[in-house]
Design a protein around this motif. Structure first.
Motif, mmCIF file in Angstrom:
data_model
loop_
_atom_site.group_PDB
_atom_site.id
_atom_site.type_symbol
_atom_site.label_atom_id
_atom_site.label_comp_id
_atom_site.label_asym_id
_atom_site.label_seq_id
_atom_site.Cartn_x
_atom_site.Cartn_y
_atom_site.Cartn_z
ATOM 1 N N GLY A 30 -1.805 7.603 -5.111
ATOM 2 C CA GLY A 30 -0.800 7.170 -4.145
ATOM 3 C C GLY A 30 -1.388 6.848 -2.788
ATOM 4 O O GLY A 30 -0.974 5.894 -2.127
ATOM 5 N N MET A 31 -2.362 7.648 -2.351
ATOM 6 C CA MET A 31 -2.981 7.411 -1.047
ATOM 7 C C MET A 31 -3.738 6.094 -1.000
ATOM 8 O O MET A 31 -3.987 5.561 0.080
ATOM 9 C CB MET A 31 -3.916 8.572 -0.688
ATOM 10 N N SER A 32 -4.078 5.566 -2.166
ATOM 11 C CA SER A 32 -4.760 4.278 -2.202
ATOM 12 C C SER A 32 -3.765 3.118 -2.176
ATOM 13 O O SER A 32 -4.165 1.962 -2.171
ATOM 14 C CB SER A 32 -5.650 4.181 -3.438
ATOM 15 N N GLY A 33 -2.469 3.438 -2.202
ATOM 16 C CA GLY A 33 -1.444 2.400 -2.119
ATOM 17 C C GLY A 33 -1.051 1.801 -3.449
ATOM 18 O O GLY A 33 -0.277 0.850 -3.504
ATOM 19 N N ARG A 34 -1.563 2.360 -4.536
ATOM 20 C CA ARG A 34 -1.231 1.817 -5.856
ATOM 21 C C ARG A 34 0.124 2.331 -6.333
ATOM 22 O O ARG A 34 0.578 3.384 -5.899
ATOM 23 C CB ARG A 34 -2.329 2.178 -6.854
ATOM 24 N N ASP A 35 0.743 1.578 -7.238
ATOM 25 C CA ASP A 35 2.055 1.986 -7.737
ATOM 26 C C ASP A 35 1.927 3.160 -8.700
ATOM 27 O O ASP A 35 0.825 3.578 -9.059
ATOM 28 C CB ASP A 35 2.815 0.820 -8.358
ATOM 29 N N ASP A 36 3.056 3.677 -9.131
ATOM 30 C CA ASP A 36 3.045 4.897 -9.933
ATOM 31 C C ASP A 36 2.935 4.645 -11.435
ATOM 32 O O ASP A 36 3.156 5.547 -12.235
ATOM 33 C CB ASP A 36 4.256 5.759 -9.624
ATOM 34 N N SER A 37 2.547 3.456 -11.827
ATOM 35 C CA SER A 37 2.428 3.153 -13.252
ATOM 36 C C SER A 37 1.064 3.545 -13.823
ATOM 37 O O SER A 37 0.824 3.367 -15.009
ATOM 38 C CB SER A 37 2.667 1.663 -13.504
ATOM 39 N N GLY A 38 0.182 4.078 -13.007
ATOM 40 C CA GLY A 38 -1.170 4.374 -13.460
ATOM 41 C C GLY A 38 -1.396 5.797 -13.931
ATOM 42 O O GLY A 38 -2.535 6.235 -14.024
ATOM 43 N N CYS A 39 -0.341 6.517 -14.242
ATOM 44 C CA CYS A 39 -0.497 7.905 -14.674
ATOM 45 C C CYS A 39 -1.286 7.976 -15.984
ATOM 46 O O CYS A 39 -0.889 7.376 -16.983
ATOM 47 C CB CYS A 39 0.862 8.562 -14.849
ATOM 48 N N ALA A 52 4.465 13.897 -8.780
ATOM 49 C CA ALA A 52 4.709 14.625 -7.528
ATOM 50 C C ALA A 52 3.564 14.362 -6.549
ATOM 51 O O ALA A 52 3.794 14.123 -5.353
ATOM 52 C CB ALA A 52 4.861 16.114 -7.807
ATOM 53 N N GLY A 53 2.337 14.397 -7.045
ATOM 54 C CA GLY A 53 1.188 14.097 -6.194
ATOM 55 C C GLY A 53 1.202 12.655 -5.718
ATOM 56 O O GLY A 53 0.890 12.366 -4.562
ATOM 57 N N TRP A 54 1.568 11.746 -6.625
ATOM 58 C CA TRP A 54 1.624 10.335 -6.245
ATOM 59 C C TRP A 54 2.624 10.120 -5.105
ATOM 60 O O TRP A 54 2.326 9.430 -4.139
ATOM 61 C CB TRP A 54 2.007 9.461 -7.443
ATOM 62 N N ARG A 55 3.798 10.721 -5.220
ATOM 63 C CA ARG A 55 4.807 10.565 -4.160
ATOM 64 C C ARG A 55 4.279 11.052 -2.811
ATOM 65 O O ARG A 55 4.446 10.384 -1.787
ATOM 66 C CB ARG A 55 6.093 11.319 -4.519
ATOM 67 N N MET A 62 2.081 5.064 3.221
ATOM 68 C CA MET A 62 3.089 4.275 3.933
ATOM 69 C C MET A 62 3.133 4.601 5.423
ATOM 70 O O MET A 62 3.423 3.727 6.240
ATOM 71 C CB MET A 62 4.467 4.484 3.305
ATOM 72 N N LYS A 63 2.822 5.827 5.791
ATOM 73 C CA LYS A 63 2.763 6.172 7.219
ATOM 74 C C LYS A 63 1.604 5.449 7.895
ATOM 75 O O LYS A 63 1.702 5.083 9.061
ATOM 76 C CB LYS A 63 2.619 7.682 7.393
ATOM 77 N N ARG A 64 0.518 5.262 7.164
ATOM 78 C CA ARG A 64 -0.642 4.557 7.726
ATOM 79 C C ARG A 64 -0.485 3.048 7.669
ATOM 80 O O ARG A 64 -1.088 2.321 8.438
ATOM 81 C CB ARG A 64 -1.915 4.959 6.977
ATOM 82 N N HIS A 65 0.278 2.564 6.693
ATOM 83 C CA HIS A 65 0.435 1.127 6.469
ATOM 84 C C HIS A 65 1.922 0.802 6.295
ATOM 85 O O HIS A 65 2.349 0.439 5.199
ATOM 86 C CB HIS A 65 -0.319 0.694 5.205
ATOM 87 N N PRO A 66 2.696 0.886 7.345
ATOM 88 C CA PRO A 66 4.149 0.723 7.194
ATOM 89 C C PRO A 66 4.601 -0.640 6.706
ATOM 90 O O PRO A 66 5.703 -0.784 6.194
ATOM 91 C CB PRO A 66 4.694 1.017 8.603
ATOM 92 N N GLN A 67 3.765 -1.654 6.777
ATOM 93 C CA GLN A 67 4.159 -2.995 6.342
ATOM 94 C C GLN A 67 3.808 -3.259 4.884
ATOM 95 O O GLN A 67 4.172 -4.297 4.338
ATOM 96 C CB GLN A 67 3.502 -4.055 7.231
ATOM 97 N N GLN A 68 3.067 -2.357 4.241
ATOM 98 C CA GLN A 68 2.640 -2.546 2.856
ATOM 99 C C GLN A 68 3.782 -2.280 1.872
ATOM 100 O O GLN A 68 4.681 -1.510 2.147
ATOM 101 C CB GLN A 68 1.493 -1.602 2.515
ATOM 102 N N GLU A 69 3.721 -2.917 0.735
ATOM 103 C CA GLU A 69 4.613 -2.618 -0.367
ATOM 104 C C GLU A 69 3.787 -2.049 -1.493
ATOM 105 O O GLU A 69 2.563 -2.167 -1.494
ATOM 106 C CB GLU A 69 5.333 -3.887 -0.829
ATOM 107 N N VAL A 70 4.443 -1.472 -2.481
ATOM 108 C CA VAL A 70 3.727 -0.944 -3.633
ATOM 109 C C VAL A 70 2.936 -2.056 -4.273
ATOM 110 O O VAL A 70 3.432 -3.154 -4.460
ATOM 111 C CB VAL A 70 4.718 -0.341 -4.655
ATOM 112 N N GLY A 71 1.697 -1.773 -4.637
ATOM 113 C CA GLY A 71 0.891 -2.822 -5.232
ATOM 114 C C GLY A 71 -0.275 -2.353 -5.883
ATOM 115 O O GLY A 71 -0.896 -1.817 -6.493
#
Length: 71
Positions: A30-39, A52-55, A62-71
């Motif tokens: 999650g901290m790398s900005g990737r979506d949650d489909s990589g479990c 839970a960790g991903w969230r 998102m706090k560091r990159h507020p303009q980013q979307e899941v990707g």
């Protein structure tokens, strides 16, 4: 400062606790900005811990990159 024996104990603890490992891996994902489909887990309890960790990690991202979307 943590001595060498304490670090080895931490490593052993991670090896004994698959839930913590799943949480930490999800958090890093999650901290790398990737979506949650990589479990990578199949077992329900580990999937839950990973998500839970991903969230948590994704919120930090998102706090560091507020303009980013899941990707």
């Amino acid at each position: 400062m943590q001595d060498h024996n304490d670090r080895r104990a931490d490593v052993r603890e991670d090896q004994r606790d698959p839930c913590k490992k799943a949480y930490d891996r999800g958090c890093m994902w999650g901290m790398s900005g990737r979506d949650d489909s990589g479990c990578p887990y199949q077992e329900d309890i580990l999937v839950d811990w990973w998500h839970a960790g991903w969230r948590e990690g994704y919120e930090a991202f998102m706090k560091r990159h507020p303009q980013q979307e899941v990707g």
